[in-house]
Design a protein around this motif. Structure first.
Motif, mmCIF file in Angstrom:
data_model
loop_
_atom_site.group_PDB
_atom_site.id
_atom_site.type_symbol
_atom_site.label_atom_id
_atom_site.label_comp_id
_atom_site.label_asym_id
_atom_site.label_seq_id
_atom_site.Cartn_x
_atom_site.Cartn_y
_atom_site.Cartn_z
ATOM 1 N N GLY A 46 0.922 -1.041 -0.054
ATOM 2 C CA GLY A 46 -0.039 -0.037 0.143
ATOM 3 C C GLY A 46 0.825 1.290 0.085
ATOM 4 O O GLY A 46 1.847 1.597 -0.831
ATOM 5 N N GLY A 47 0.427 1.966 1.083
ATOM 6 C CA GLY A 47 1.357 3.617 1.081
ATOM 7 C C GLY A 47 2.692 3.435 1.882
ATOM 8 O O GLY A 47 3.431 4.404 1.910
ATOM 9 N N GLY A 48 2.828 1.911 2.227
ATOM 10 C CA GLY A 48 4.316 1.868 2.733
ATOM 11 C C GLY A 48 4.503 1.949 4.251
ATOM 12 O O GLY A 48 5.396 1.912 4.769
ATOM 13 N N GLY A 49 3.274 2.223 5.084
ATOM 14 C CA GLY A 49 3.187 2.456 6.416
ATOM 15 C C GLY A 49 3.937 1.066 7.226
ATOM 16 O O GLY A 49 4.894 1.354 8.091
ATOM 17 N N HIS A 50 3.405 0.160 6.998
ATOM 18 C CA HIS A 50 3.939 -1.214 7.889
ATOM 19 C C HIS A 50 5.284 -1.478 7.145
ATOM 20 O O HIS A 50 6.286 -1.775 8.118
ATOM 21 C CB HIS A 50 3.137 -2.305 7.444
ATOM 22 C CG HIS A 50 1.558 -2.245 8.104
ATOM 23 N ND1 HIS A 50 0.438 -1.970 7.493
ATOM 24 C CD2 HIS A 50 1.238 -2.438 9.501
ATOM 25 C CE1 HIS A 50 -0.473 -1.975 8.170
ATOM 26 N NE2 HIS A 50 -0.087 -2.363 9.425
ATOM 27 N N SER A 51 5.525 -1.236 5.849
ATOM 28 C CA SER A 51 6.824 -1.584 5.385
ATOM 29 C C SER A 51 7.902 -0.576 5.896
ATOM 30 O O SER A 51 8.946 -1.137 6.014
ATOM 31 C CB SER A 51 6.497 -1.328 3.666
ATOM 32 O OG SER A 51 5.874 -2.487 3.258
ATOM 33 N N ALA A 52 7.670 0.647 6.009
ATOM 34 C CA ALA A 52 8.575 1.432 6.725
ATOM 35 C C ALA A 52 8.935 1.044 8.014
ATOM 36 O O ALA A 52 10.215 1.242 8.225
ATOM 37 C CB ALA A 52 8.017 2.727 6.474
ATOM 38 N N LEU A 53 8.106 0.626 8.903
ATOM 39 C CA LEU A 53 8.550 0.431 10.240
ATOM 40 C C LEU A 53 9.478 -0.713 10.163
ATOM 41 O O LEU A 53 10.374 -1.078 10.806
ATOM 42 C CB LEU A 53 7.274 0.174 10.972
ATOM 43 C CG LEU A 53 7.380 -0.300 12.391
ATOM 44 C CD1 LEU A 53 8.258 0.943 13.255
ATOM 45 C CD2 LEU A 53 6.068 -0.379 13.094
ATOM 46 N N ILE A 54 8.868 -1.994 9.184
ATOM 47 C CA ILE A 54 9.750 -3.173 8.984
ATOM 48 C C ILE A 54 11.175 -2.761 8.614
ATOM 49 O O ILE A 54 12.215 -3.366 9.457
ATOM 50 C CB ILE A 54 9.079 -4.055 8.247
ATOM 51 C CG1 ILE A 54 7.615 -4.552 8.680
ATOM 52 C CG2 ILE A 54 9.962 -5.519 8.013
ATOM 53 C CD1 ILE A 54 6.788 -5.612 7.706
ATOM 54 N N ALA A 55 11.290 -2.004 7.829
ATOM 55 C CA ALA A 55 12.586 -1.562 7.163
ATOM 56 C C ALA A 55 13.303 -1.031 8.088
ATOM 57 O O ALA A 55 14.514 -1.203 8.130
ATOM 58 C CB ALA A 55 12.395 -0.760 5.795
ATOM 59 N N SER A 56 12.855 -0.204 8.932
ATOM 60 C CA SER A 56 13.554 0.555 9.909
ATOM 61 C C SER A 56 14.097 -0.257 11.068
ATOM 62 O O SER A 56 14.782 0.208 11.596
ATOM 63 C CB SER A 56 12.631 1.761 10.458
ATOM 64 O OG SER A 56 11.597 1.321 11.304
ATOM 65 N N THR A 57 13.537 -1.520 11.155
ATOM 66 C CA THR A 57 13.780 -2.502 12.115
ATOM 67 C C THR A 57 14.813 -3.176 11.946
ATOM 68 O O THR A 57 15.808 -3.875 12.618
ATOM 69 C CB THR A 57 12.372 -3.202 12.722
ATOM 70 O OG1 THR A 57 11.489 -2.311 13.182
ATOM 71 C CG2 THR A 57 12.887 -3.871 13.756
#
Length: 311
Positions: free
Chosen positions: A32-43
């Motif tokens: 989607g807009g990358g909300g969950h993805s951004a948090l995963i990537a930052s972790t």
């Protein structure tokens, strides 16, 4: 084209549920807009990888922009039903975690020309993948009255389904039903005025049902959920967010089967299936959004998160 904006639902609950390892391989099946993805990537740390799927090319473009600071991310513009084979082509047969948010994005709902919402006037469309042929226009104008009734009752759990199907069939004899507001008016015409003004949004279930039919959402979900579990490495987790009872029931039953030794019919005297549990359910009851999240994002109200861990 409007900017792709989507507020991630159960953001921290879902990502926390994955128990992310710094060097693990993770997949967001609906970036989607990358909300969950951004948090995963930052972790993730050194050696960690994130693969982002979405069948909506606008979502992929938006997610690429949001995740541009991260070098660990790969993007795949495909439906998650093909994830197992798409990952295998890239040499990935096991992953440490999978997340899937089955909701329609705020961008898709709020963009009138996508034709998802009864709140905005636009051409009847509802395709998550704009390259596919079947759209809401074909469903509304070309499906038989009986098929429409079945879809609206089954996928929308709408008790007024027979009357709605009859009203649609009558209206399209006069002229094609081309826009979302045309369809909304037809649906509302079968409801008593006190229900329309008392409840509001009486078209919601019908629009949901047609969207599910257009995108084949429930047809692919059980098989995809099984693929997700089979893709997990030992100790890996899958976290799935659903938004209505039919989706949640499918996910609940898939997780239950994978967590159960015997799945023979209840009256079978001895086990003949030979089935062995392959993991455990982490969320005995689904995780729901907090009252604070609902107050900030009303579209999270019906969300349910379930998490499964592979042995």
């Amino acid at each position: 084209m409007t900017e792709f904006v989507h507020v991630p639902v159960l953001l921290h609950e879902a990502v926390d549920g994955l128990k992310i390892k710094k060097d693990g391989i993770y997949v967001d099946m609906t970036c989607g807009g990358g909300g969950h993805s951004a948090l995963i990537a930052s972790t993730l740390g050194e050696g960690g990888k994130l693969i982002c799927f979405d069948q909506d090319e606008e979502a992929i473009a938006a997610c690429k922009r949001r995740l541009s600071p991260f070098s660990c991310v790969t993007f795949i513009n495909e439906n998650f039903k093909n994830a197992k084979s798409d990952l295998a082509l890239r040499g990935i047969t096991k992953v440490d975690g999978i997340l899937a948010d089955l909701g329609v994005s705020s961008h898709q709902i709020d963009t009138a020309e996508r034709g998802f919402s009864f709140l905005h006037d636009g051409k009847l469309d509802m395709r998550m993948n704009k390259a596919q042929d079947l759209s809401a226009f074909e469903v509304v104008n070309k499906y038989s009255k009986e098929r429409l009734k079945e879809i609206i009752f089954k996928y929308g759990e709408e008790s007024f389904a027979p009357k709605i199907a009859e009203a649609i069939a009558s209206a399209r004899k006069l002229q094609p039903i081309e826009t979302t507001l045309q369809l909304k008016e037809i649906v509302e015409s079968v409801f008593p005025k006190k229900i329309i003004f008392g409840k509001g949004g009486v078209s919601k279930k019908t629009f949901q049902a047609i969207r599910i039919e257009v995108n084949g959402e429930l047809d692919i979900l059980e098989g995809a959920a099984k693929d997700f579990v089979n893709l997990l490495a030992p100790g890996g987790r899958v976290a799935i967010i659903t938004f209505h009872s039919l989706e949640d029931r499918i996910i609940k039953n898939v997780f239950k089967d994978f967590a159960t030794d015997c799945i023979c019919p209840p009256k079978t005297p001895i086990c003949i299936c030979g089935h062995k549990a392959e993991g455990k359910i982490i969320t005995r009851k689904p995780i729901l959004p907090s009252s604070e999240e609902i107050s900030q994002n009303d579209r999270s109200r019906s969300a349910k998160l379930r998490v499964f861990e592979k042995f």
